[in-house]
Design a protein around this motif. Structure first.
Motif, short mmCIF file in Angstrom:
data_model
loop_
_atom_site.label_atom_id
_atom_site.label_comp_id
_atom_site.label_asym_id
_atom_site.label_seq_id
_atom_site.Cartn_x
_atom_site.Cartn_y
_atom_site.Cartn_z
N THR A 134 -12.81 -28.52 94.29
CA THR A 134 -11.52 -28.44 94.96
C THR A 134 -10.45 -28.08 93.93
O THR A 134 -10.43 -28.63 92.83
CB THR A 134 -11.16 -29.80 95.61
N GLN B 118 -5.07 -26.08 104.22
CA GLN B 118 -5.24 -25.46 102.91
C GLN B 118 -4.23 -24.35 102.65
O GLN B 118 -4.14 -23.84 101.54
CB GLN B 118 -6.65 -24.87 102.78
N PRO C 75 -18.96 -29.19 95.88
CA PRO C 75 -17.56 -28.85 96.12
C PRO C 75 -16.71 -28.88 94.85
O PRO C 75 -16.75 -29.84 94.09
CB PRO C 75 -17.10 -29.93 97.11
N GLY D 254 -13.29 -26.51 98.33
CA GLY D 254 -14.06 -27.74 98.12
C GLY D 254 -14.08 -28.65 99.33
O GLY D 254 -14.38 -28.23 100.45
N ALA E 60 -3.84 -28.86 97.91
CA ALA E 60 -5.24 -28.62 97.53
C ALA E 60 -5.86 -27.58 98.45
O ALA E 60 -5.43 -27.40 99.60
CB ALA E 60 -6.04 -29.91 97.59
N THR E 61 -6.88 -26.91 97.92
CA THR E 61 -7.58 -25.90 98.72
C THR E 61 -9.02 -25.80 98.24
O THR E 61 -9.34 -26.12 97.09
CB THR E 61 -6.88 -24.53 98.60
N MET F 39 -11.75 -29.81 100.98
CA MET F 39 -10.71 -29.53 101.97
C MET F 39 -11.27 -28.78 103.18
O MET F 39 -10.61 -28.68 104.21
CB MET F 39 -9.59 -28.71 101.34
N LYS G 278 -12.78 -36.14 102.17
CA LYS G 278 -11.54 -35.36 102.19
C LYS G 278 -10.32 -36.28 102.24
O LYS G 278 -9.34 -36.08 101.50
CB LYS G 278 -11.56 -34.42 103.39
#
Length: 751
Positions: A75, A406, A73, A175, A172-173, A177, A153
């Motif tokens: 992020t 996200q 991931p 990964g 955040a978005t 998330m 998360k």
């Protein structure tokens, strides 16, 4: 078939403890295997046989380091301040320091965007946007994507929350998330609602409990089997939600039909084991054919050739198969275990919990009104469906699977760097004729000239040469990262993907091949493949099911009316779902999005199967009474008397289970739950309960026959249970106590 099922039901009732022990043993064995092997679901989308799939295969083979990074991931943390990020330098430094403390984080790749822009001005546009108001921080964690859970998360979310405020926005978005809350809440709500409905349907607690136990056992076994298969197959986690959703609803529905018929048969007299046999031989025949129709509908999803859709279809088929087996064996065994207490304790204030030939339920009154004046009901039902279908003109399809939490990060990224920064394209090239230099340079030049490419001056290629310091030297493969100007799910991005692929002629002239991959390209390929597969799939499903229904109903008109009615209910479903989730009608959805590309084809498969369930359970009883001497209209009313309450209860349970998934915070899950729930509503209540019986009433006796030449070709499946209808009954039917010690009114058992 009815004779075989009669023996199965009677055997299961008489040998109840052995049958129940077998089911428990199966659960224990499969659970033990799951516990020992600890299989894990996949979370990536694979699309073999497509250009995107080939690109990802070549990336894995020729760029193993980059491929490994894609399996972990990354992020994107977005920071934004209306007064400029420079005024929040200390807060951003503190945020970066805390991000470096996350579990398994690659601290060497987490940088302060302000520091990067100051040290390397040529990189500033990649990390600072919107005139210095928005910045990007990449957080890479050395965890396999399949191992990312909600705890990981939440650890990130706690860090983000700590640094929000004083004019600094932190989102955040991607990964970690993408991690979702574990399933369970929606299922529990669905079970709870189903239990209440069954109490109302049976007017007794234990009888209501039996289908619930069956649903838990059936879904539990199905999900453990699917989980176990992940040990040897790549099963995507996204496929499990619909399997659970459908398994719960169908298991409870089929159990409801068997228990209801057992009550009627027990009230006719004779030994209870024979009553269980007759229930399975009659209602069980309908369960088998309804289940077969659903299995065909969902298993036929394999023809599309998309792994995740195939997994959903086959998993759902397993769920249906387990539900059918449980209805035929587990239910009569439970009825045998409870014996005469199966319909106790009684709830006296619930009216019409049992069939009665002395009083009319609301279903009977409605049926009688419908057959007397069918045209107004048919016209009204069709009008509602047509009005609901009107918004379908705005329907757009896409693969926007971004979760709601996200969206804020995506919007900030789009404002600062363009909508496409969240979905870069991975262009992969390879040659077996020397080095890739000439072909790669040609591709870069072509891509820079294409419309829709963000920062074309930054486009360059990276090779797989033997020297880490200069990987382009001696490389036979190249990788180019292309950022679109448009969002990942937009038509413009799809056009850019195809435009890059159209450069293949120039690239092939240099002795190389070119492919476009990455999740954005794969989603684009997925949408295109689904569009092409829709019509063939519809032909396969409807065609096979139509042939089955001809055998079940021994009629041309009943299958034809049922199929056309299904088309109307599907159009209405797509229309109302588009209105709410894409157009934002009523303001019920905060983040509107196009309908998922696989939603139409999956809805067609699942809902067609479920629709035929209700068609079989309601209309077979009408045919049963017709062939035993009732007039066409009286047979329809009799079908309502014996089946309306059960079908309505089953449909409400199905709707409740699906609608419970709308409580999910994720718009995608809400969309799936809503679409399935409203589809069942339209099809069960308007098509199966109003339009189909209304048209059958208009047709009269003509509805219940086949041409002579076709009648000779169609096998007699005896779905009405003619061969077992009176098996085990005394010469004169007498009322018997089926709940408690006092006799109950005997419902009509024959025409």
């Amino acid at each position: 078939m009815s004779s075989i099922l009669y023996r199965v039901g009677r055997f299961s009732f008489r040998h109840k403890w052995w049958v129940l022990a077998t089911w428990v043993a199966a659960l224990v064995i499969v659970a033990g295997a799951v516990g020992a092997l600890q299989p894990k679901f996949a979370q990536d989308f694979d699309l073999p046989g497509t250009d995107g799939g080939v690109a990802m295969e070549q990336l894995q083979e020729n760029f193993p380091a980059q491929n490994k990074q894609q399996e972990e991931p990354s992020t994107i943390v977005v920071v934004a301040a209306d007064d400029g990020l420079a005024r929040h330098a200390d807060e951003i430094q503190s945020l970066v320091a805390d991000l470096k403390t996350l579990d398994e984080v690659d601290a060497g790749t987490v940088f302060d965007p302000l520091a990067v822009a100051a040290a390397k001005p040529e990189m500033a546009s990649a990390v600072i946007g919107d005139g210095g108001k928005i910045g990007l921080i990449s957080v890479h964690q050395k965890i396999n994507l399949m191992d990312v859970d909600v705890a990981t998360k939440n650890q990130l979310l706690d860090v983000l929350e700590k640094h929000r405020g004083d004019g600094l926005k932190v989102e955040a978005t991607g990964g970690v998330m993408s991690a979702q809350e574990p399933a369970g809440k929606a299922e529990l709500i669905g079970f709870a609602i189903a239990f209440v409905i069954m109490i109302i349907a049976f007017g007794a607690l234990i009888a209501a409990f039996i289908p619930l136990v069956t649903g838990i056992v059936g879904v539990g076994l199905t999900m453990m089997l699917v989980t176990l298969s992940a040990e040897v197959l790549s099963i995507n986690q996204a496929a499990t939600a619909i399997i659970t959703m459908l398994g719960i609803a169908v298991s409870i529905d089929y159990a409801l039909f068997i228990v209801s018929r057992y009550r009627s048969e027990a009230a006719r007299g004779g030994d209870r084991a024979d009553a269980a046999g007759r229930a399975v031989g009659t209602a069980g025949s309908a369960v088998v054919f309804a289940g077969l129709t659903v299995i065909i509908a969902v298993a036929a999803l394999m023809v599309i050739g998309i792994p995740i859709i195939t997994q959903m279809g086959l998993g759902a088929a397993v769920a249906i198969l387990v539900a059918v087996l449980a209805a035929l064996t587990f239910i009569p065994a439970l009825l045998g275990a409870f014996g005469r207490f199966a319909f106790t304790p009684r709830i006296p204030w619930i009216r019409h919990a049992e069939e009665s030939k002395d009083s009319d339920s609301l279903g009977v009154k409605f049926g009688r009104t419908l057959v007397n004046k069918p045209i107004p009901f048919v016209v009204a039902g069709l009008a509602i469906l047509i009005v609901a279908a009107i918004p379908i003109k705005n329907m757009t399809l896409g693969m926007d699977t971004v979760t709601d939490d996200q969206v804020a990060g995506q919007e900030l990224m789009a404002k600062g760097f363009g909508a496409g920064v969240a979905g870069p394209l991975v262009v992969v090239m390879h040659t077996d004729e020397g080095t890739i230099d000439a072909a790669a340079n040609t591709a870069v030049a072509k891509i820079k000239a294409l419309p829709g490419v963000a920062a074309p001056e930054m486009v360059s290629w990276t090779g797989n040469g033997p020297s880490p310091q200069n990987p382009n030297a001696g490389a036979d493969s190249a990788m180019i990262i292309v950022t679109p100007l448009s969002s990942p799910s937009s038509p413009q991005t799809h056009d850019l993907v195809e435009a890059i692929r159209d450069t293949s002629g120039a690239v092939e002239a240099q002795g190389a091949e070119i492919h476009v991959g990455g999740q954005t390209a794969i989603m684009s390929d997925l949408s295109a493949k689904l569009d092409k597969a829709l019509i063939p799939y519809l032909v396969v499903v409807v065609g096979l099911a139509f042939l089955i229904m001809i055998g079940v109903f021994r009629s041309i008109w009943v299958p034809l009316i049922g199929t056309i009615g299904f088309v109307f209910s599907m159009l209405a479903t797509f229309g109302i779902t588009t209105a709410i989730f894409t157009d934002g009608t009523f303001g019920l959805i905060d983040h509107t999005k196009p309908l998922l590309s696989f939603l139409p084809i999956f809805l067609i498969g699942v809902v067609f199967g479920l629709a035929m369930d209700y068609q079989v359970f309601l209309v077979t009883r009408m045919r049963e009474e017709f062939i035993h001497g009732m007039s066409a209209k009286d047979a329809i009313v009799a079908g309502y008397r014996h089946g309306a309450r059960v079908v309505v209860s089953a449909a409400v349970i199905m709707i409740s289970v699906f609608a419970a998934f709308m409580l999910s915070p994720d718009t995608t899950a809400k969309m799936m739950g809503f679409a399935l729930a409203i589809a069942v509503f339209f099809d069960a209540f308007l098509v199966r309960m109003v339009i189909v019986p209304g048209l059958l009433a208009l047709l009269g006796n003509r509805a219940w026959g086949l041409p002579r030449w076709l009648d000779k070709l169609v096998l007699n499946f005896d779905i009405e249970g003619e061969k077992v209808r009176d098996r085990g009954l005394p010469s004169t039917e007498t009322p018997v106590a089926v709940g408690g010690n006092s006799p109950e009114p005997s419902p009509s058992g024959t025409a």
